[in-house]
Design an enzyme around this catalytic site. Structure first.
Site, mmCIF file in Angstrom:
data_model
loop_
_atom_site.group_PDB
_atom_site.id
_atom_site.type_symbol
_atom_site.label_atom_id
_atom_site.label_comp_id
_atom_site.label_asym_id
_atom_site.label_seq_id
_atom_site.Cartn_x
_atom_site.Cartn_y
_atom_site.Cartn_z
ATOM 1 N N PRO A 9 48.321 13.356 -20.513
ATOM 2 C CA PRO A 9 49.020 12.163 -20.582
ATOM 3 C C PRO A 9 50.408 12.602 -21.381
ATOM 4 O O PRO A 9 50.544 13.659 -22.202
ATOM 5 C CB PRO A 9 48.295 11.456 -21.787
ATOM 6 C CG PRO A 9 47.266 12.086 -22.482
ATOM 7 C CD PRO A 9 47.180 13.145 -21.366
ATOM 8 N N ASN A 10 51.572 11.791 -20.656
ATOM 9 C CA ASN A 10 52.742 11.939 -21.198
ATOM 10 C C ASN A 10 53.476 13.170 -20.640
ATOM 11 O O ASN A 10 54.695 13.484 -20.826
ATOM 12 C CB ASN A 10 53.141 11.901 -22.620
ATOM 13 C CG ASN A 10 52.445 10.550 -23.096
ATOM 14 O OD1 ASN A 10 52.932 9.351 -22.524
ATOM 15 N ND2 ASN A 10 51.608 10.449 -24.129
ATOM 16 N N ARG A 17 60.991 13.968 -22.560
ATOM 17 C CA ARG A 17 60.530 13.726 -23.739
ATOM 18 C C ARG A 17 60.703 14.602 -24.919
ATOM 19 O O ARG A 17 60.122 15.973 -24.866
ATOM 20 C CB ARG A 17 58.812 13.961 -23.402
ATOM 21 C CG ARG A 17 57.817 13.636 -24.484
ATOM 22 C CD ARG A 17 56.369 14.061 -24.029
ATOM 23 N NE ARG A 17 55.564 13.855 -25.319
ATOM 24 C CZ ARG A 17 54.463 14.202 -25.088
ATOM 25 N NH1 ARG A 17 54.029 15.153 -24.189
ATOM 26 N NH2 ARG A 17 53.599 14.125 -26.328
ATOM 27 N N TYR A 22 59.609 20.124 -26.713
ATOM 28 C CA TYR A 22 58.936 20.511 -25.189
ATOM 29 C C TYR A 22 59.791 20.818 -24.258
ATOM 30 O O TYR A 22 59.300 21.290 -23.113
ATOM 31 C CB TYR A 22 58.104 19.122 -24.806
ATOM 32 C CG TYR A 22 57.168 18.489 -25.650
ATOM 33 C CD1 TYR A 22 56.019 19.306 -25.786
ATOM 34 C CD2 TYR A 22 57.369 17.297 -26.058
ATOM 35 C CE1 TYR A 22 54.935 19.032 -26.570
ATOM 36 C CE2 TYR A 22 56.406 16.795 -26.945
ATOM 37 C CZ TYR A 22 55.141 17.555 -27.214
ATOM 38 O OH TYR A 22 54.134 17.053 -27.979
ATOM 39 N N ASN A 71 46.144 21.733 -19.919
ATOM 40 C CA ASN A 71 46.848 21.108 -21.220
ATOM 41 C C ASN A 71 46.308 19.481 -21.134
ATOM 42 O O ASN A 71 46.976 18.570 -20.667
ATOM 43 C CB ASN A 71 48.337 21.105 -20.926
ATOM 44 C CG ASN A 71 48.977 20.865 -22.228
ATOM 45 O OD1 ASN A 71 48.295 20.090 -23.208
ATOM 46 N ND2 ASN A 71 50.305 20.996 -22.646
ATOM 47 N N ALA A 74 47.549 14.712 -25.620
ATOM 48 C CA ALA A 74 46.813 14.114 -26.613
ATOM 49 C C ALA A 74 45.407 13.652 -26.712
ATOM 50 O O ALA A 74 44.531 13.763 -27.677
ATOM 51 C CB ALA A 74 47.565 12.774 -26.915
ATOM 52 N N HIS A 77 42.980 16.352 -28.785
ATOM 53 C CA HIS A 77 42.549 15.952 -30.078
ATOM 54 C C HIS A 77 41.451 14.849 -30.253
ATOM 55 O O HIS A 77 40.964 14.443 -31.288
ATOM 56 C CB HIS A 77 43.569 15.607 -31.116
ATOM 57 C CG HIS A 77 44.851 16.535 -30.520
ATOM 58 N ND1 HIS A 77 44.825 18.046 -30.825
ATOM 59 C CD2 HIS A 77 46.120 16.322 -30.103
ATOM 60 C CE1 HIS A 77 45.883 18.321 -30.442
ATOM 61 N NE2 HIS A 77 46.745 17.600 -30.045
ATOM 62 N N ASP A 84 33.114 17.725 -23.167
ATOM 63 C CA ASP A 84 31.814 17.902 -22.293
ATOM 64 C C ASP A 84 32.319 18.199 -20.895
ATOM 65 O O ASP A 84 31.478 19.209 -20.429
ATOM 66 C CB ASP A 84 31.126 16.574 -22.499
ATOM 67 C CG ASP A 84 30.598 16.348 -23.659
ATOM 68 O OD1 ASP A 84 30.605 17.113 -24.681
ATOM 69 O OD2 ASP A 84 30.004 15.173 -23.853
ATOM 70 N N GLU A 95 43.016 26.917 -22.111
ATOM 71 C CA GLU A 95 43.835 25.660 -22.861
ATOM 72 C C GLU A 95 45.005 26.226 -23.144
ATOM 73 O O GLU A 95 45.195 27.225 -23.784
ATOM 74 C CB GLU A 95 42.989 25.223 -24.146
ATOM 75 C CG GLU A 95 43.429 24.292 -24.901
ATOM 76 C CD GLU A 95 42.791 23.877 -26.082
ATOM 77 O OE1 GLU A 95 41.680 24.472 -26.275
ATOM 78 O OE2 GLU A 95 43.286 23.128 -26.803
ATOM 79 N N HIS A 97 48.979 24.630 -24.751
ATOM 80 C CA HIS A 97 49.893 23.908 -25.243
ATOM 81 C C HIS A 97 51.071 24.333 -25.463
ATOM 82 O O HIS A 97 51.302 25.605 -25.798
ATOM 83 C CB HIS A 97 49.359 23.168 -26.871
ATOM 84 C CG HIS A 97 47.891 22.662 -26.791
ATOM 85 N ND1 HIS A 97 47.858 21.499 -26.333
ATOM 86 C CD2 HIS A 97 46.725 23.398 -26.930
ATOM 87 C CE1 HIS A 97 46.474 20.950 -26.295
ATOM 88 N NE2 HIS A 97 45.913 22.239 -26.610
ATOM 89 N N SER A 99 53.711 23.451 -27.639
ATOM 90 C CA SER A 99 54.169 23.314 -28.781
ATOM 91 C C SER A 99 53.195 24.103 -29.779
ATOM 92 O O SER A 99 52.118 24.532 -29.207
ATOM 93 C CB SER A 99 54.434 22.135 -29.606
ATOM 94 O OG SER A 99 53.165 21.314 -29.543
ATOM 95 N N ARG A 104 52.038 21.797 -36.606
ATOM 96 C CA ARG A 104 52.133 20.234 -36.450
ATOM 97 C C ARG A 104 51.207 19.456 -37.595
ATOM 98 O O ARG A 104 50.640 19.811 -38.306
ATOM 99 C CB ARG A 104 52.361 19.656 -34.953
ATOM 100 C CG ARG A 104 53.326 20.571 -34.128
ATOM 101 C CD ARG A 104 53.550 20.269 -32.927
ATOM 102 N NE ARG A 104 53.740 18.875 -32.845
ATOM 103 C CZ ARG A 104 53.769 18.002 -31.605
ATOM 104 N NH1 ARG A 104 53.433 18.554 -30.593
ATOM 105 N NH2 ARG A 104 54.330 16.893 -31.493
ATOM 106 N N ARG A 108 46.517 17.222 -35.229
ATOM 107 C CA ARG A 108 46.845 18.259 -33.901
ATOM 108 C C ARG A 108 45.966 19.366 -33.846
ATOM 109 O O ARG A 108 46.438 20.372 -32.895
ATOM 110 C CB ARG A 108 48.175 18.523 -33.530
ATOM 111 C CG ARG A 108 49.029 17.222 -33.052
ATOM 112 C CD ARG A 108 50.336 17.278 -32.681
ATOM 113 N NE ARG A 108 51.002 16.222 -32.903
ATOM 114 C CZ ARG A 108 51.166 15.107 -31.922
ATOM 115 N NH1 ARG A 108 50.659 15.332 -30.784
ATOM 116 N NH2 ARG A 108 51.965 14.063 -32.159
#
Ligand code: DQA
Length: 137
Positions: A9-10, A17, A22, A71, A74, A77, A84, A95, A97, A99, A104, A108
């Site tokens: 998301p986002n 953003r 980012y 990625n 949100a 977290h 799963d 995985e 990210h 940032s 942070r 997070r």
């Protein structure tokens, strides 16, 4: 080598953003450059703001692709379901990210993805995706 980047998301708003966190490049521009750079790989991209669509995509590709770069944004977290799914599939997941999530807010620092991932890359900006691709090649 069949690889897919799955963004949560986002992340469709990259470029607009919080650019101080980012960056100011859109993911589409970055992804075209990445595809060109790694022409020998079959590199795909999927983004959704919807948790269930991300789980569906992991299930769809997770038994045939050579690698998944995830990625979950949100949902990293919060989502037991995505964690799963990562454990349920066979394709290795890296995985990523953008940032440095460890520097942070405390919420997070926890990831539901990491335990099922082959490895985790964070804090290197968009370059983290490139490092993840290299880890598969
Ligand atoms: C992020 C970090 C997450 O905490 C955040 O919710 C995101 C982006 C990153 O790439 O740095 O949306 O996954």
């Amino acid at each position: 080598m069949k690889l897919i980047i799955i963004n949560g998301p986002n992340l469709n708003l990259l470029g607009k953003r919080e650019p101080e966190l980012y960056g100011s490049k859109t993911f589409e521009d970055f992804f075209s450059q990445l595809q060109f750079k790694f022409r020998e790989a079959q590199l795909e991209y999927f983004q959704s703001n919807i948790e269930g669509e991300l789980i569906d995509k992991l299930q769809e590709v997770g038994f045939s692709y050579d690698g998944i770069i995830l990625n979950a944004a949100a949902y990293t977290h919060t989502s037991v379901g995505l964690g799963d799914a990562v454990k349920a599939i066979e394709s290795p997941v890296v995985e990523v990210h953008i940032s440095n999530i460890a520097s942070r807010e405390p919420f997070r620092h926890e990831s539901h993805i990491s335990a099922g991932a082959r490895g985790v890359i964070f804090g290197f900006g968009l370059q983290g995706y490139e490092l993840a691709v290299r880890s598969f090649l």
